[in-house]
Motif scaffolding. Sequence first.
Motif, PDB file in Angstrom:
ATOM      1  N   LEU A 128       0.840  -1.202   0.000  1.00  0.00           N
ATOM      2  CA  LEU A 128       0.000   0.000   0.000  1.00  0.00           C
ATOM      3  C   LEU A 128       0.871   1.247   0.000  1.00  0.00           C
ATOM      4  N   LYS A 129       1.887   1.257   0.828  1.00  0.00           N
ATOM      5  CA  LYS A 129       2.809   2.405   0.864  1.00  0.00           C
ATOM      6  C   LYS A 129       3.487   2.568  -0.491  1.00  0.00           C
ATOM      7  N   GLY A 130       3.876   1.461  -1.099  1.00  0.00           N
ATOM      8  CA  GLY A 130       4.514   1.516  -2.415  1.00  0.00           C
ATOM      9  C   GLY A 130       3.594   2.087  -3.477  1.00  0.00           C
ATOM     10  N   LYS A 163       2.606   9.158  -6.955  1.00  0.00           N
ATOM     11  CA  LYS A 163       3.104  10.532  -6.956  1.00  0.00           C
ATOM     12  C   LYS A 163       4.222  10.740  -7.977  1.00  0.00           C
ATOM     13  N   THR A 164       4.798   9.651  -8.481  1.00  0.00           N
ATOM     14  CA  THR A 164       5.946   9.777  -9.375  1.00  0.00           C
ATOM     15  C   THR A 164       5.612   9.491 -10.836  1.00  0.00           C
ATOM     16  N   PHE A 198      -6.724  10.491  -6.087  1.00  0.00           N
ATOM     17  CA  PHE A 198      -6.733  10.422  -4.629  1.00  0.00           C
ATOM     18  C   PHE A 198      -5.377   9.935  -4.119  1.00  0.00           C
ATOM     19  N   PHE A 199      -4.862   8.860  -4.726  1.00  0.00           N
ATOM     20  CA  PHE A 199      -3.566   8.328  -4.304  1.00  0.00           C
ATOM     21  C   PHE A 199      -2.441   9.340  -4.520  1.00  0.00           C
ATOM     22  N   GLN A 200      -2.563  10.175  -5.526  1.00  0.00           N
ATOM     23  CA  GLN A 200      -1.546  11.192  -5.749  1.00  0.00           C
ATOM     24  C   GLN A 200      -1.528  12.222  -4.618  1.00  0.00           C
TER      25      GLN A 200
END
Length: 181
Positions: free
Chosen positions: A126-128, A134-135, A172-174
Motif C-alpha cells: 500500500l505504501k509503495g 506521486k511519481t 486520490f492516491f496522488q
Amino acid sequence: LPREQIGAQTGKLFEYQYHQAAAAALKLLDSTENAVCVYCEWHDDYVTEGHANGLYTFYQVKTLIDGPWGIGEFFGLGKLNTKTGIRPLSNRKSCIFSNLWDHTQKFDGMCQAFVFLSDAEVDPDLKGLCDECKTVKSLQDLSEKSLNLFNSILPSLSRREQNCDAGKLFGFFQRLRIEKG
C-alpha cells in the motif's frame, strides 16, 4: 480497583490524536508552515487550511497495537480472491479510506491532501502504491505490482464509494500521504 475502565481506555485511544493535532497547531507558529488554521474534530480528526491557497488537508489519526495496517483494514475490504484478483467488500461500516474519500465528495477541488497518520506502519505494498502514484503521470505507468493492487481494490471501492472510478482513485492516491507519527 475502579468500577470501570472504559473512560480511561477511551481517553488513551484519543491521546495520540490530540497530540498530533496539537503538534500541527504549534506548527502555525513556524513561518515555514503553510497552514493558517487547524480545525479539530470538525470534518476529520483534524484539518489544516492552507494559508496561500485556502485548500484543506484532512488528517485521519489512528493508533494500532499490532501493526502494520493491512490493505483490508485501510480500505474496508476482505482478503484477495486469487481467482478473480479482486478484494471483496468487508462487513465493516467504516474504514480509513471511506472517511478520507468522503471529503472528495463534500469538498471536491478544495482538497489539497489526505494524510493517514499513525503510530504503526502500513502494508508495504500500500505504501509503495501510494508513493509510486506521486511519481508517475498515469495508471499505465505504474509497476505491475502497484497496478495489480490498484485493480484489486477498484471494483469493490467503486461499488461502495460515490463517484469512485479509476481516474479519481488515482488522483486520490496522488494526494494521499502516509505518515508515521
